[in-house]
Design a protein around this motif. Sequence first.
Motif, mmCIF file in Angstrom:
data_model
loop_
_atom_site.group_PDB
_atom_site.id
_atom_site.type_symbol
_atom_site.label_atom_id
_atom_site.label_comp_id
_atom_site.label_asym_id
_atom_site.label_seq_id
_atom_site.Cartn_x
_atom_site.Cartn_y
_atom_site.Cartn_z
ATOM 1 N N ALA A 1 20.435 13.270 15.399
ATOM 2 C CA ALA A 1 19.030 13.134 15.763
ATOM 3 C C ALA A 1 18.551 11.723 15.456
ATOM 4 N N ILE A 2 17.571 11.308 16.197
ATOM 5 C CA ILE A 2 16.880 10.050 15.947
ATOM 6 C C ILE A 2 15.456 10.397 15.531
ATOM 7 N N VAL A 3 15.069 9.912 14.368
ATOM 8 C CA VAL A 3 13.728 10.154 13.854
ATOM 9 C C VAL A 3 12.855 8.961 14.216
ATOM 10 N N GLU A 4 11.774 9.242 14.929
ATOM 11 C CA GLU A 4 10.827 8.193 15.312
ATOM 12 C C GLU A 4 9.508 8.420 14.591
ATOM 13 N N PHE A 5 9.022 7.395 13.933
ATOM 14 C CA PHE A 5 7.689 7.423 13.355
ATOM 15 C C PHE A 5 6.758 6.678 14.315
ATOM 16 N N LEU A 6 5.767 7.380 14.823
ATOM 17 C CA LEU A 6 4.849 6.830 15.812
ATOM 18 C C LEU A 6 3.625 6.288 15.086
ATOM 19 N N ILE A 7 3.375 4.999 15.226
ATOM 20 C CA ILE A 7 2.337 4.322 14.450
ATOM 21 C C ILE A 7 1.359 3.625 15.378
ATOM 22 N N ASP A 8 0.088 3.891 15.155
ATOM 23 C CA ASP A 8 -1.001 3.142 15.810
ATOM 24 C C ASP A 8 -1.708 2.373 14.695
ATOM 25 N N GLU A 9 -1.427 1.074 14.592
ATOM 26 C CA GLU A 9 -1.875 0.292 13.446
ATOM 27 C C GLU A 9 -3.388 0.104 13.398
ATOM 28 N N GLY A 10 -3.988 -0.229 14.518
ATOM 29 C CA GLY A 10 -5.404 -0.574 14.504
ATOM 30 C C GLY A 10 -5.612 -1.953 13.897
ATOM 31 N N PRO A 11 -6.858 -2.400 13.786
ATOM 32 C CA PRO A 11 -7.131 -3.751 13.260
ATOM 33 C C PRO A 11 -6.934 -3.808 11.747
ATOM 34 N N ARG A 12 -6.762 -5.021 11.266
ATOM 35 C CA ARG A 12 -6.623 -5.251 9.832
ATOM 36 C C ARG A 12 -7.967 -5.689 9.265
ATOM 37 N N TYR A 13 -8.474 -4.948 8.290
ATOM 38 C CA TYR A 13 -9.789 -5.203 7.729
ATOM 39 C C TYR A 13 -9.687 -6.134 6.521
ATOM 40 N N THR A 14 -10.717 -6.956 6.373
ATOM 41 C CA THR A 14 -10.815 -7.847 5.206
ATOM 42 C C THR A 14 -12.089 -7.522 4.434
ATOM 43 N N PHE A 15 -12.061 -7.892 3.176
ATOM 44 C CA PHE A 15 -13.203 -7.671 2.302
ATOM 45 C C PHE A 15 -14.215 -8.797 2.508
ATOM 46 N N ARG A 16 -15.480 -8.408 2.777
ATOM 47 C CA ARG A 16 -16.496 -9.422 3.058
ATOM 48 C C ARG A 16 -17.400 -9.677 1.854
ATOM 49 N N SER A 17 -17.985 -8.633 1.298
ATOM 50 C CA SER A 17 -18.914 -8.854 0.193
ATOM 51 C C SER A 17 -19.047 -7.584 -0.632
ATOM 52 N N LEU A 18 -19.634 -7.781 -1.813
ATOM 53 C CA LEU A 18 -19.904 -6.668 -2.730
ATOM 54 C C LEU A 18 -21.394 -6.383 -2.742
ATOM 55 N N ARG A 19 -21.747 -5.105 -2.569
ATOM 56 C CA ARG A 19 -23.121 -4.659 -2.705
ATOM 57 C C ARG A 19 -23.175 -3.635 -3.829
ATOM 58 N N VAL A 20 -24.231 -3.668 -4.573
ATOM 59 C CA VAL A 20 -24.338 -2.793 -5.735
ATOM 60 C C VAL A 20 -25.680 -2.095 -5.721
ATOM 61 N N ASP A 21 -25.636 -0.790 -5.913
ATOM 62 C CA ASP A 21 -26.852 0.015 -6.075
ATOM 63 C C ASP A 21 -26.929 0.401 -7.547
ATOM 64 N N PHE A 22 -27.810 -0.263 -8.288
ATOM 65 C CA PHE A 22 -27.927 -0.026 -9.723
ATOM 66 C C PHE A 22 -28.834 1.182 -9.982
ATOM 67 N N VAL A 23 -28.428 2.011 -10.939
ATOM 68 C CA VAL A 23 -29.195 3.203 -11.305
ATOM 69 C C VAL A 23 -29.521 3.128 -12.790
ATOM 70 N N ASP A 24 -30.774 3.374 -13.138
ATOM 71 C CA ASP A 24 -31.192 3.525 -14.536
ATOM 72 C C ASP A 24 -30.763 2.360 -15.426
ATOM 73 N N GLY A 25 -31.178 1.184 -15.055
ATOM 74 C CA GLY A 25 -30.984 0.039 -15.933
ATOM 75 C C GLY A 25 -29.614 -0.576 -15.928
ATOM 76 N N ALA A 26 -28.772 -0.249 -14.939
ATOM 77 C CA ALA A 26 -27.436 -0.838 -14.911
ATOM 78 C C ALA A 26 -27.470 -2.348 -14.734
ATOM 79 N N LEU A 27 -28.521 -2.847 -14.053
ATOM 80 C CA LEU A 27 -28.638 -4.280 -13.826
ATOM 81 C C LEU A 27 -28.789 -5.045 -15.130
ATOM 82 N N GLU A 28 -29.272 -4.363 -16.164
ATOM 83 C CA GLU A 28 -29.470 -5.039 -17.447
ATOM 84 C C GLU A 28 -28.145 -5.293 -18.159
ATOM 85 N N VAL A 29 -27.074 -4.654 -17.744
ATOM 86 C CA VAL A 29 -25.764 -4.820 -18.389
ATOM 87 C C VAL A 29 -24.977 -5.934 -17.702
#
Length: 836
Positions: free
Chosen positions: A307-335
């Motif tokens: 038998a021949i085993v075939e793995f069928l792959i649809d890669e799609g685009p490669r994503y990169t990291f753009r920026s960090l966003r933060v939602d602070f709760v209950d005073g986290a910004l103070e730390v």
Amino acid sequence: MPTNPVRYRCPAVPRSTPPTSALLVAAVLACVAGTEASLGHAWWQPSDPAFEPLVEDEDDRFESRVICRLVIRTPTGNIDEEEVPAYEPLNAELENRARNAIRSYEGAPFRSATVRADVDRLSRLISFGQVRTSVVPLDDGSVDLFFTLTEQPVITDVQVTGNRSLSDQRLAQAVGDVLIGGPVERFQIDRAARRMEALYRERGFYRVQVRVDESELDENGIVLFRVREGTRVKIADIRFQGADSFPPKLLRREIETRTAGFFRKGQIETRTLDNDVGAIVRFYRDRGYLDVRADRRVNTSRDGSEAIVEFLIDEGPRYTFRSLRVDFVDGALEVFTVEQLAGLMTVRPGDVYGATGIDESIKIIADAYGMMGHTGARVSSSPLRDPDRPQVDLLLTIDPGPKYRTGEVVIAGNDITKQNVIRRHVEVIPGDPLSTVSIDRTERRLRGIGLFDPENRNRGVKLTLQPPDPTDPEYRDVLIEVDETNTGGISFGGQVSSDLGLFGSISLTQRNFDVTDVPDSAGEFFAGRSFRGGGQTFQINALPGTEVQTYTISLSEPYLLETDYTGSAALQFRSRDFDEYDETRFGGNFTLGRRFGTRWVGTSSLRLQRVDIGSIPDDEPVDIVESQGAANILGIGFSLTRRTLDNRFLPDRGSFTTLSVEQVLGDFDFTRISAGHEVFIPLRGDFLGRSTVLSVATRAAYIPQGQSAVPVYERLYQGGQRFRGFDFRTISPRSVRFDNGEPSDVPVGGTWSFFTGVELRQPIVEETVHLVTFLDTGTVLESPGFEEYRVSVGVGIRIAVPVLSPAPLAFDFGFPLVDEEDDEGRLFSFSVDVPY
């Protein structure tokens, strides 16, 4: 009017209280008196004009009517195929079993909920295959309630036919709940057939089919599994369709499926193929391909053997990291601010958005809050994809929770081990911010000292944060619970080494020794309640062998007087038969060390030895003959080491560096200077966490006084396990024979040694078996230089079996590429491998 009653499955309800009203009593009497003649039999035929089904809608026209008769019956034929089925009573045993499950009864008011609960209980009994109900209204306002039960067929025998490669006994293990005398349950029978197919597929029969003979089952109650094995399928090739970004060689490392080979069966296993698809998806997503899709396909040859085993792959685009966003709760910004959190992350804008890097960054951020005392900090993440470009913003929602300080640190469970032995490893300090990182490190350190039961559910150590103190809610106590284990033992064994020969091993060890805990009585001593609890290590070793005999008694204290100083003392007798002479050493070694932080250790040592060599033939080199006899060795040494290895015996990352100087006095006067550095670099890791590791080692040693000041047994040599491909101690300068002054091919040692080597270690069977490839280079000379430089290459295996040895067993095949005329090669080397 419908003829097929509706079957019910409803939650059970409590049994109704029997009616006591005069109206119900009168109705029952009227029922008995007025309908006896019209009923005829104890079970009703469907020709009754008042036959009606029990329905599940809101029709409550029968609700609260008195049940005149409750009839239990069974059809004589197939009720689904006959237009007008006939009925007969159940046998007495089955009828009693059914009535025990029914909560409705004659004379009680009809309750549809109660009837549905009755149906549910009857359906759960394995005696009945179908349960149906019907209601017949009577002229006096009461009803007759019918339960029509179909008896469940019973298995009379279980058989397998068509199996040639697997025995009946082996397949019987897959039958499971399909038992002779048990009910015919289609689900269990089909599951047994699938289990049989799985057993065949584990052995390469990918096209196997297991079917149940339905006619045998219906007519005779025999469960006959008919097996069509097919031919054993071997994987001839593995292909990756659609994999444009990565070469097939790289993807093959991520999967478990392998082609057939000399040492591999190359069988197709469905579960393994499914796991491989998941591994490929994780591989791509960890490299930024978040939209990747994968599947697999098996193409068999005409005869079904390959038998021949075939793995069928649809890669799609490669994503990169753009920026960090933060939602602070209950005073986290103070730390921490957003900029500070971005600086903690290992992923930077423009980097590939990979799962491993993101998860690692989130853990670092959570640990940062934990180090500041926010023990309940929660950090959740959400990727925000740009709909127009392959870029991702990472949204973190941070709830730091309350901030705490360390209250009291309480230790429990240590009946033998002293408190100070445990506290020296505790990193949480009362009054300091309560750090979750310090708590985790404390657990690891306590588990690593080997005084507590590793088989315990918590591996012998558990740290628990107590609720905040009501009087001072800023503080939380820490409870350390330990489960002590037997730290003493005696072991017997044998070892073999290509450098040291064959030798036995008898060892008496106490890893929780206390030299100050003198017994008050002989009974206390023999009960094991003395000389224990101080965290010291006391050991007696006897290693008699064919070439080397060693006998040692030693005591070590890791924390002298509860300081960062360490101390050890050892007495040793060692006898060794070299090819050129016999050597005997007797003496003691004493060390005093000090820790500088967690990585650096400085050590001063004192070596006192009496060395005697003899049995030297006249044709040996002059250097050996001149070293004949007994001599006293006094060595005073100093060393400095730095260790950052993540594992002492099989490290994946880190380094080990050592610098040492020893001044030898007594009958000889010379100085030995040595240095070494070894670094371990993880090149890649698979989804199971296993790493391919590159290690680079460099060692050098030098004795400035030259060969004339040093006896042959204190000189420098190379070869054997530390320089593979060459025989033990044969990389060395030569001298002239004592008897005739002609050149000798016997090594006599040098005063300058240099080595550098590279090794690549690849896991092949989980974390147990590793394949290594290596390049060793170096030389030994009479003065510093790089003449007569040797080079060897080879492959080897590392087998890690903790029950046999904490260090892996090493088996290496070495092949010299560059050597000298008098060098002696060694193809195979084996020993216990320690990286430094």
